[in-house]
Design a protein around this motif. Structure first.
Motif, short mmCIF file in Angstrom:
data_model
loop_
_atom_site.label_atom_id
_atom_site.label_comp_id
_atom_site.label_asym_id
_atom_site.label_seq_id
_atom_site.Cartn_x
_atom_site.Cartn_y
_atom_site.Cartn_z
N LEU A 1 42.71 65.27 15.61
CA LEU A 1 42.72 65.38 17.07
C LEU A 1 42.84 63.98 17.64
O LEU A 1 42.14 63.06 17.21
N THR A 2 43.73 63.79 18.62
CA THR A 2 43.87 62.48 19.24
C THR A 2 43.93 62.60 20.75
O THR A 2 44.37 63.62 21.29
N ASP A 3 43.52 61.53 21.42
CA ASP A 3 43.71 61.43 22.87
C ASP A 3 43.70 59.96 23.24
O ASP A 3 43.03 59.15 22.58
N ILE A 4 44.41 59.61 24.28
CA ILE A 4 44.45 58.23 24.75
C ILE A 4 43.17 57.84 25.49
O ILE A 4 42.83 56.67 25.59
N ASP A 5 42.43 58.84 25.98
CA ASP A 5 41.23 58.61 26.79
C ASP A 5 39.98 58.59 25.90
O ASP A 5 39.64 59.60 25.28
N PRO A 6 39.27 57.46 25.82
CA PRO A 6 38.07 57.39 24.97
C PRO A 6 36.98 58.39 25.36
O PRO A 6 36.16 58.78 24.52
N VAL A 7 36.96 58.82 26.63
CA VAL A 7 35.98 59.81 27.07
C VAL A 7 36.07 61.08 26.22
O VAL A 7 35.05 61.76 25.97
N CYS A 8 37.26 61.38 25.73
CA CYS A 8 37.47 62.63 25.00
C CYS A 8 36.70 62.67 23.68
O CYS A 8 36.41 63.77 23.18
N THR A 9 36.39 61.52 23.11
CA THR A 9 35.68 61.52 21.83
C THR A 9 34.35 62.25 21.94
O THR A 9 34.06 63.16 21.15
N GLY A 10 33.53 61.88 22.91
CA GLY A 10 32.24 62.54 23.09
C GLY A 10 32.40 64.00 23.48
O GLY A 10 31.62 64.86 23.04
N VAL A 11 33.40 64.28 24.31
CA VAL A 11 33.65 65.66 24.74
C VAL A 11 34.00 66.53 23.55
O VAL A 11 33.47 67.64 23.36
N VAL A 12 34.93 66.04 22.71
CA VAL A 12 35.36 66.80 21.53
C VAL A 12 34.20 67.02 20.57
O VAL A 12 33.99 68.12 20.04
N GLU A 13 33.41 65.98 20.33
CA GLU A 13 32.29 66.11 19.40
C GLU A 13 31.27 67.13 19.89
O GLU A 13 30.74 67.92 19.10
N GLU A 14 30.98 67.13 21.20
CA GLU A 14 30.04 68.10 21.75
C GLU A 14 30.61 69.51 21.67
O GLU A 14 29.90 70.47 21.32
N ASN A 15 31.90 69.67 21.99
CA ASN A 15 32.51 70.99 21.92
C ASN A 15 32.59 71.49 20.48
O ASN A 15 32.47 72.69 20.23
N ALA A 16 32.81 70.58 19.53
CA ALA A 16 32.80 70.97 18.13
C ALA A 16 31.43 71.50 17.74
O ALA A 16 31.30 72.52 17.04
N ARG A 17 30.38 70.82 18.20
CA ARG A 17 29.02 71.28 17.90
C ARG A 17 28.76 72.66 18.48
O ARG A 17 28.21 73.55 17.81
N LEU A 18 29.18 72.88 19.73
CA LEU A 18 28.95 74.16 20.39
C LEU A 18 29.67 75.30 19.70
O LEU A 18 29.22 76.44 19.73
N ASN A 19 30.80 75.01 19.08
CA ASN A 19 31.64 76.06 18.49
C ASN A 19 31.59 76.08 16.96
O ASN A 19 32.38 76.80 16.33
N GLY A 20 30.68 75.31 16.38
CA GLY A 20 30.52 75.34 14.93
C GLY A 20 31.70 74.76 14.18
O GLY A 20 31.99 75.18 13.05
N ILE A 21 32.40 73.79 14.79
CA ILE A 21 33.54 73.14 14.13
C ILE A 21 33.03 71.90 13.41
O ILE A 21 32.53 70.97 14.06
N PRO A 22 33.13 71.82 12.10
CA PRO A 22 32.64 70.63 11.39
C PRO A 22 33.57 69.43 11.61
O PRO A 22 34.79 69.57 11.57
N MET A 23 32.98 68.28 11.88
CA MET A 23 33.75 67.05 12.02
C MET A 23 33.74 66.32 10.68
O MET A 23 32.69 66.14 10.06
N GLY A 24 34.91 65.93 10.21
CA GLY A 24 35.01 65.24 8.94
C GLY A 24 36.45 65.17 8.49
O GLY A 24 37.35 65.65 9.18
N ALA A 25 36.70 64.60 7.33
CA ALA A 25 38.06 64.35 6.86
C ALA A 25 38.56 65.39 5.87
O ALA A 25 39.68 65.28 5.39
N GLY A 26 37.75 66.40 5.56
CA GLY A 26 38.14 67.36 4.54
C GLY A 26 38.80 68.60 5.10
O GLY A 26 38.97 68.77 6.31
N ALA A 27 39.16 69.52 4.20
CA ALA A 27 39.75 70.80 4.60
C ALA A 27 38.76 71.57 5.46
O ALA A 27 37.57 71.63 5.15
N GLY A 28 39.25 72.15 6.53
CA GLY A 28 38.40 72.91 7.44
C GLY A 28 37.57 72.06 8.37
O GLY A 28 36.70 72.57 9.06
N GLU A 29 37.85 70.75 8.41
CA GLU A 29 37.11 69.82 9.27
C GLU A 29 38.07 69.09 10.20
O GLU A 29 39.28 69.01 9.94
#
Length: 305
Positions: A183-211
């Motif tokens: 996932l990429t965005d030019i706006d640094p604000v999106c990093t925290g937004v994406v991480e919080e939304n990943a937590r809310l939706n059970g999306i694991p953050m990481g470099a592996g398959a399914g992350e």
């Protein structure tokens, strides 16, 4: 435009074709002042032919900003109204209490509404980033992702360029759960937004398959984005101008026979310009949706140049 700062809004009212032509002219300007953010919309649902071009600026606009907006119009420039807005996060306010959407198997809602246990459900709070699913381009992309999956597309390595809230990337990961996703965005604000939304939706953050991996990047300009390619599905729901500029980079990043999902472009002239750029870069049309005035394009990279 940082949340909590006073913002000034400039509005120009004109018929729909006039505003759409101005938006197209804006997309073709390379040296536009990035602090002057613009958008076009209907004045009201029951007045679809009456549009307004709106611009937001972090300081009181002067003649230069008014001239920039006025210069987007051919012929007589509509009257410009200038309004000082109170300190607020106008992106969040615009998304608050937005109704849920259903796109095939996918259901997206803010926390104001209940989940749908019969669907692939996502909760995306109103935030400082674009992409709750309410805009026709985002909803159209969700539909197209479902159509891709239903048609047998296999996606093992996915990138979502200009991800905003992360929604489209999350949806792709739900449809292809063993994929690598960037996932990429030019706006640094999106990093925290994406991480919080990943937590809310059970999306694991990481470099592996399914992350999911989140990167702050300008377009395709990031070494990690390059290293993690090539991609067999690349999503870009941004704007027509950047899509045209990024066409050669997309061709390098998408594997032969791979898929490209594009949105953020108006049907008509913008769509034609984007299609030509993608054809020159080696992509061919696979399918198209239109939602309101917006086109959503599914393209495939040719196997042979």
């Amino acid at each position: 435009m940082a949340p909590g700062e006073t913002t000034w809004k400039l509005s120009l009212f004109a018929p729909k074709p006039t505003v759409q032509a101005a938006l197209l002219a804006h997309d073709l300007i390379d040296d536009w002042d990035h602090e002057l953010v613009i958008a076009g919309r209907e004045v009201a649902e029951d007045r679809p032919d009456e549009w307004v071009l709106e611009g937001w600026y972090p300081r009181k606009p002067g003649k230069a900003e008014e001239a920039a907006l006025g210069g987007l119009f051919e012929g007589k420039t509509p009257r410009i109204t200038v309004e000082e807005l109170p300190p607020a996060d106008w992106v969040t306010l615009s998304q608050h209490n937005a109704p849920p959407i259903r796109a095939g198997r996918l259901h997206v809602h803010t926390p104001d509404y209940p989940a749908d246990r019969h669907a692939i459900d996502f909760v995306i709070p109103a935030s400082q980033a674009f992409g709750t699913g309410q805009h026709k381009t985002t909803a159209g992309c969700l539909e197209m992702l479902g159509a891709m999956k239903a048609s047998g597309v296999i996606a093992r390595n996915i990138a979502d360029i200009g991800t905003g809230t992360g929604l489209l990337g999350f949806a792709a990961l739900a449809l292809w759960p063993r994929a690598l996703i960037t996932l990429t965005d030019i706006d640094p604000v999106c990093t925290g937004v994406v991480e919080e939304n990943a937590r809310l939706n059970g999306i694991p953050m990481g470099a592996g398959a399914g992350e999911a991996v989140m990167i702050v990047a300008d377009g395709m300009d990031d070494p990690l984005l390059e290293v993690r390619g090539p991609y067999d599905l690349l999503i870009a729901n941004i704007l027509a101008g950047p899509l045209v500029s990024l066409a050669p980079d997309f061709a390098k990043a998408v594997s032969p026979g791979g898929n490209l999902l594009l949105a953020g472009l108006l049907a008509g002239e913008q769509e034609a310009v984007v299609k030509r750029a993608m054809a020159r870069a080696g992509f061919r049309m696979a399918a198209r949706l239109q939602r309101g005035d917006w086109a959503i394009l599914w393209l495939r990279r040719r196997r042979q140049w």
